[in-house]
Design a protein around this motif. Structure first.
Motif, PDB file in Angstrom:
ATOM      1  N   GLU A   1       0.800  -1.197   0.229  1.00 46.05           N
ATOM      2  CA  GLU A   1      -0.009   0.030  -0.027  1.00 46.05           C
ATOM      3  C   GLU A   1       0.986   1.297  -0.093  1.00 46.05           C
ATOM      4  N   PHE A   2       0.375   2.413  -0.645  1.00 44.88           N
ATOM      5  CA  PHE A   2       1.393   3.599  -0.339  1.00 44.88           C
ATOM      6  C   PHE A   2       0.405   4.739  -0.615  1.00 44.88           C
ATOM      7  N   GLY A   3       1.078   5.868  -0.335  1.00 50.83           N
ATOM      8  CA  GLY A   3       0.218   7.113  -0.164  1.00 50.83           C
ATOM      9  C   GLY A   3       0.689   8.284   0.698  1.00 50.83           C
TER      10      GLY A   3
ATOM     11  N   ARG B   1      -3.614   3.765  -2.229  1.00 54.76           N
ATOM     12  CA  ARG B   1      -3.192   2.957  -3.717  1.00 54.76           C
ATOM     13  C   ARG B   1      -2.205   1.710  -3.269  1.00 54.76           C
ATOM     14  N   ARG B   2      -2.246   0.861  -4.238  1.00 54.17           N
ATOM     15  CA  ARG B   2      -1.394  -0.342  -4.115  1.00 54.17           C
ATOM     16  C   ARG B   2      -0.438  -0.515  -5.142  1.00 54.17           C
TER      17      ARG B   2
ATOM     18  N   ARG C   1      -1.599  -0.647  -9.362  1.00 54.52           N
ATOM     19  CA  ARG C   1      -3.011  -1.353  -9.465  1.00 54.52           C
ATOM     20  C   ARG C   1      -3.948  -0.868  -9.953  1.00 54.52           C
ATOM     21  N   ASP C   2      -3.784   0.802  -9.807  1.00 56.45           N
ATOM     22  CA  ASP C   2      -4.787   1.695 -10.451  1.00 56.45           C
ATOM     23  C   ASP C   2      -4.718   2.098 -11.762  1.00 56.45           C
ATOM     24  N   GLY C   3      -3.626   1.673 -12.208  1.00 60.88           N
ATOM     25  CA  GLY C   3      -3.206   2.185 -13.493  1.00 60.88           C
ATOM     26  C   GLY C   3      -2.684   3.492 -13.518  1.00 60.88           C
ATOM     27  N   ARG C   4      -2.577   4.227 -12.651  1.00 61.43           N
ATOM     28  CA  ARG C   4      -2.050   5.707 -12.911  1.00 61.43           C
ATOM     29  C   ARG C   4      -0.538   5.942 -12.430  1.00 61.43           C
ATOM     30  N   VAL C   5       0.295   5.891 -13.529  1.00 62.64           N
ATOM     31  CA  VAL C   5       1.732   6.032 -13.156  1.00 62.64           C
ATOM     32  C   VAL C   5       1.989   7.450 -13.008  1.00 62.64           C
ATOM     33  N   ASP C   6       2.191   7.745 -11.596  1.00 55.56           N
ATOM     34  CA  ASP C   6       2.522   9.473 -11.287  1.00 55.56           C
ATOM     35  C   ASP C   6       3.719   9.352 -10.513  1.00 55.56           C
TER      36      ASP C   6
END
Length: 77
Positions: A20-22, A30-31, A44-49
């Motif tokens: 998990e991260f945030g 997020r994961r 996991r959510d597809g959001r590369v940021d």
């Protein structure tokens, strides 16, 4: 611009470790998963940021230094 990200291990198998991260250590949103063989990370959510890149980079560095995937940690830039 400063950035801060926290991460915590959720589970680990022979081939994968998931975190998990945030930005809030008490409310991870997020994961990400790391393939142990290739050491590549997938969000996991597809959001590369920036937060994902910061967490995955720090995880790889810690693994390279210690030889084990960390239970938790943080990274700041």
């Amino acid at each position: 611009m400063a950035a801060l990200v926290y991460f915590r291990k959720v589970f680990e198998t022979e081939g994968l470790v998931e975190y998990e991260f945030g930005g809030d250590p008490d409310a991870f949103g997020r994961r990400l998963a790391v393939d142990k063989a290739s050491r590549t990370s997938t969000v996991r959510d597809g959001r590369v940021d920036h937060a994902f890149l910061l967490a995955s980079r720090k995880l790889r560095v810690l693994y390279a230094e210690r030889g084990v995937w960390p239970e938790r940690g943080m990274s700041a830039t």
